[in-house]
Motif scaffolding. Structure first.
Motif, PDB file in Angstrom:
ATOM      1  N   PHE A 139       0.829  -1.199   0.000  1.00  0.00           N
ATOM      2  CA  PHE A 139       0.000   0.000   0.000  1.00  0.00           C
ATOM      3  C   PHE A 139       0.865   1.251   0.000  1.00  0.00           C
ATOM      4  CE2 PHE A 139       0.939  -0.723   4.426  1.00  0.00           C
ATOM      5  CZ  PHE A 139       1.056   0.548   4.979  1.00  0.00           C
ATOM      6  N   ARG A 140       0.275   2.339  -0.441  1.00  0.00           N
ATOM      7  CA  ARG A 140       0.978   3.626  -0.407  1.00  0.00           C
ATOM      8  C   ARG A 140       0.895   4.188   1.000  1.00  0.00           C
ATOM      9  NH1 ARG A 140       1.211   8.504  -4.828  1.00  0.00           N
ATOM     10  NH2 ARG A 140       2.428   9.946  -3.543  1.00  0.00           N
ATOM     11  N   ILE A 141       2.028   4.587   1.540  1.00  0.00           N
ATOM     12  CA  ILE A 141       2.087   5.071   2.912  1.00  0.00           C
ATOM     13  C   ILE A 141       1.482   6.467   3.012  1.00  0.00           C
ATOM     14  CG2 ILE A 141       3.609   5.707   4.818  1.00  0.00           C
ATOM     15  CD1 ILE A 141       5.565   3.592   3.841  1.00  0.00           C
ATOM     16  N   THR A 142       0.626   6.645   4.016  1.00  0.00           N
ATOM     17  CA  THR A 142       0.061   7.939   4.367  1.00  0.00           C
ATOM     18  C   THR A 142       0.351   8.189   5.843  1.00  0.00           C
ATOM     19  OG1 THR A 142      -2.085   6.974   4.946  1.00  0.00           O
ATOM     20  CG2 THR A 142      -1.780   7.672   2.649  1.00  0.00           C
ATOM     21  N   LEU A 143      -0.074   9.324   6.359  1.00  0.00           N
ATOM     22  CA  LEU A 143       0.181   9.637   7.764  1.00  0.00           C
ATOM     23  C   LEU A 143      -0.551   8.675   8.704  1.00  0.00           C
ATOM     24  CD1 LEU A 143       0.238  13.536   7.952  1.00  0.00           C
ATOM     25  CD2 LEU A 143       2.161  11.945   8.136  1.00  0.00           C
ATOM     26  N   MET A 145      -1.873   5.235  10.270  1.00  0.00           N
ATOM     27  CA  MET A 145      -1.162   3.962  10.396  1.00  0.00           C
ATOM     28  C   MET A 145      -1.725   2.879   9.484  1.00  0.00           C
ATOM     29  SD  MET A 145      -0.603   1.554  13.780  1.00  0.00           S
ATOM     30  CE  MET A 145      -2.342   1.105  13.851  1.00  0.00           C
ATOM     31  N   ASP A 146      -0.952   2.484   8.486  1.00  0.00           N
ATOM     32  CA  ASP A 146      -1.282   1.367   7.594  1.00  0.00           C
ATOM     33  C   ASP A 146      -2.648   1.529   6.929  1.00  0.00           C
ATOM     34  OD1 ASP A 146       1.118   0.279   8.454  1.00  0.00           O
ATOM     35  OD2 ASP A 146       0.179  -0.971   9.982  1.00  0.00           O
ATOM     36  N   GLU A 147      -3.050   2.756   6.632  1.00  0.00           N
ATOM     37  CA  GLU A 147      -4.379   3.001   6.083  1.00  0.00           C
ATOM     38  C   GLU A 147      -4.359   3.488   4.636  1.00  0.00           C
ATOM     39  OE1 GLU A 147      -6.933   5.376   8.486  1.00  0.00           O
ATOM     40  OE2 GLU A 147      -6.576   4.208  10.317  1.00  0.00           O
ATOM     41  N   GLY A 148      -3.201   3.522   4.002  1.00  0.00           N
ATOM     42  CA  GLY A 148      -3.108   4.026   2.638  1.00  0.00           C
ATOM     43  C   GLY A 148      -3.737   3.096   1.620  1.00  0.00           C
ATOM     44  N   PRO A 149      -3.949   3.596   0.400  1.00  0.00           N
ATOM     45  CA  PRO A 149      -4.571   2.784  -0.653  1.00  0.00           C
ATOM     46  C   PRO A 149      -3.705   1.590  -1.042  1.00  0.00           C
ATOM     47  CG  PRO A 149      -3.745   4.862  -1.531  1.00  0.00           C
ATOM     48  CD  PRO A 149      -3.646   4.968  -0.054  1.00  0.00           C
ATOM     49  N   GLN A 196      -8.776   1.568   1.276  1.00  0.00           N
ATOM     50  CA  GLN A 196      -9.145   0.542   2.250  1.00  0.00           C
ATOM     51  C   GLN A 196     -10.544   0.794   2.807  1.00  0.00           C
ATOM     52  OE1 GLN A 196      -6.255  -0.653   5.227  1.00  0.00           O
ATOM     53  NE2 GLN A 196      -4.580   0.229   4.032  1.00  0.00           N
ATOM     54  N   GLN A 197     -11.216  -0.303   3.123  1.00  0.00           N
ATOM     55  CA  GLN A 197     -12.540  -0.203   3.711  1.00  0.00           C
ATOM     56  C   GLN A 197     -12.450   0.323   5.148  1.00  0.00           C
ATOM     57  OE1 GLN A 197     -14.291  -4.086   3.470  1.00  0.00           O
ATOM     58  NE2 GLN A 197     -14.652  -3.971   1.272  1.00  0.00           N
ATOM     59  N   HIS A 198     -13.469   1.055   5.536  1.00  0.00           N
ATOM     60  CA  HIS A 198     -13.557   1.516   6.919  1.00  0.00           C
ATOM     61  C   HIS A 198     -14.345   0.492   7.727  1.00  0.00           C
ATOM     62  CE1 HIS A 198     -11.837   5.425   5.975  1.00  0.00           C
ATOM     63  NE2 HIS A 198     -12.643   5.508   4.938  1.00  0.00           N
ATOM     64  N   GLY A 199     -14.015   0.360   8.990  1.00  0.00           N
ATOM     65  CA  GLY A 199     -14.725  -0.585   9.844  1.00  0.00           C
ATOM     66  C   GLY A 199     -13.968  -0.825  11.133  1.00  0.00           C
TER      67      GLY A 199
END
Length: 326
Positions: A139-143, A145-149, A196-199
């Motif tokens: 996945f692409r890193i974003t600010l 935690m581990d939530e990037g596309p 990524q899906q939210h949940g």
């Protein structure tokens, strides 16, 4: 050809570094970012990280600068000419200015099927939870935690006897191939990022030494999963009360359980459950009771001793009938 900065530190990052370095048709690794040399062993000698050692073998330039020193670090990144970064267990949080410094972004190989098990210990937590399968995600890193596309994923089954070290090593190798294909797609403009899906997904918090303290008053399957999840790090352990209570009581000692498995209730010579934490020792076996069945100890390490076959240890320890562990 995609110019890559590789960022990683432990042994599980090395297969990805080697796989990317081997694909000279698609990639040029312009630098390797890793943690500074750290003191190890009794002598506390400074030792390079496994990734640094591999980079030196591959004759790749190494960067050990701290990303938190943003201005200096961003300038150093620019000097490499890197277009994207490939990250595996680097171990540092990256700020937005650093993430923005590479035109195509930073991409991480994570050892779970995101969005499940974001965090520091995804392999350990999957085993401990009793998951039947896991996998890897790129996945692409974003600010966050581990939530990037996500640009790639691959699932795999978890073997019922596999411990965290075995599974992580296996995922490191298979994940390297997934990582290479994902970055090839990025280079060729074929990478399709999926949000990524939210949940309410479980988080893979780090497992600490106290978490690895075995509690035998739970079902045998739970004890088995805890031991496998904590092996090899931080290492499952319990307190051995060799003489029980009363006048002969001595201070408990630490017993590390390196390998164990639930005993087959229908198997030959398997004893009745002696009770949670109580031992039964045979000629070739050592068992300990749990809340629901018997756990066979296969390999242990007693305090101050070397690792050894559990049955040999138990016979040599001459455990009293009152001995127990908790």
């Amino acid at each position: 050809m995609l110019k890559i900065l590789f960022a990683g530190t432990p042994e599980v990052a090395v297969p990805s570094l080697r796989a990317l370095a081997a694909d000279t048709e698609h990639f040029e690794i312009v630098a390797v970012l890793t943690r500074p040399d750290a003191p190890t062993g009794r002598g506390r000698r400074l030792m390079p990280s496994p990734v640094k050692q591999a980079a030196q073998e591959l004759d790749l330039p190494v960067i050990e600068s701290d990303p938190s020193e943003e201005d200096c670090f961003v300038s150093q990144l620019a000097a490499t000419g890197a277009q994207a970064a490939a990250v595996v267990a680097y171990g540092k949080i990256l700020r937005q200015s650093v993430l923005d410094a590479l035109p195509l972004g930073w991409y991480n190989l994570h050892f779970s099927m995101l969005p499940k098990w974001r965090g520091a210990a995804p392999v350990q937590r999957a085993i401990w939870a009793g998951d039947a399968s896991t996998g890897v995600s790129v996945f692409r890193i974003t600010l966050a935690m581990d939530e990037g596309p996500i640009i790639a994923q691959c699932a795999t089954d978890i073997d019922k006897h596999e411990n965290a070290g075995d599974l992580l090593n296996r995922l490191a190798v298979s994940g390297a191939s997934v990582f290479v294909r994902a970055l090839q797609a990025l280079d060729e403009g074929r990478a399709a990022a999926v949000e990524q899906q939210h949940g309410d997904y479980p988080i893979a918090d780090k497992i600490r030494v106290e978490d690895a303290h075995i509690r035998f008053g739970v079902p045998v399957a739970d004890v088995d999963r805890q031991i496998r999840a904590c092996t090899p790090n931080p290492g499952a352990w319990c307190l051995l009360h060799a003489e029980g209570d009363g006048d002969d009581a001595v201070e408990p000692t630490t017993l590390h359980v390196l390998r164990a498995q639930p005993a087959d209730a229908d198997g030959p010579n398997v004893p009745a459950n002696p009770g949670a934490g109580r031992f039964v020792v045979g000629k070739k076996n050592a068992w300990v009771g749990t809340a629901s069945g018997v756990l066979e100890l296969l390999e242990v390490k007693a305090q101050g001793k070397k690792a050894m076959c559990a049955a040999d240890w138990a016979r040599g320890a001459r455990l009293a009938e009152s001995a127990y562990c908790d």
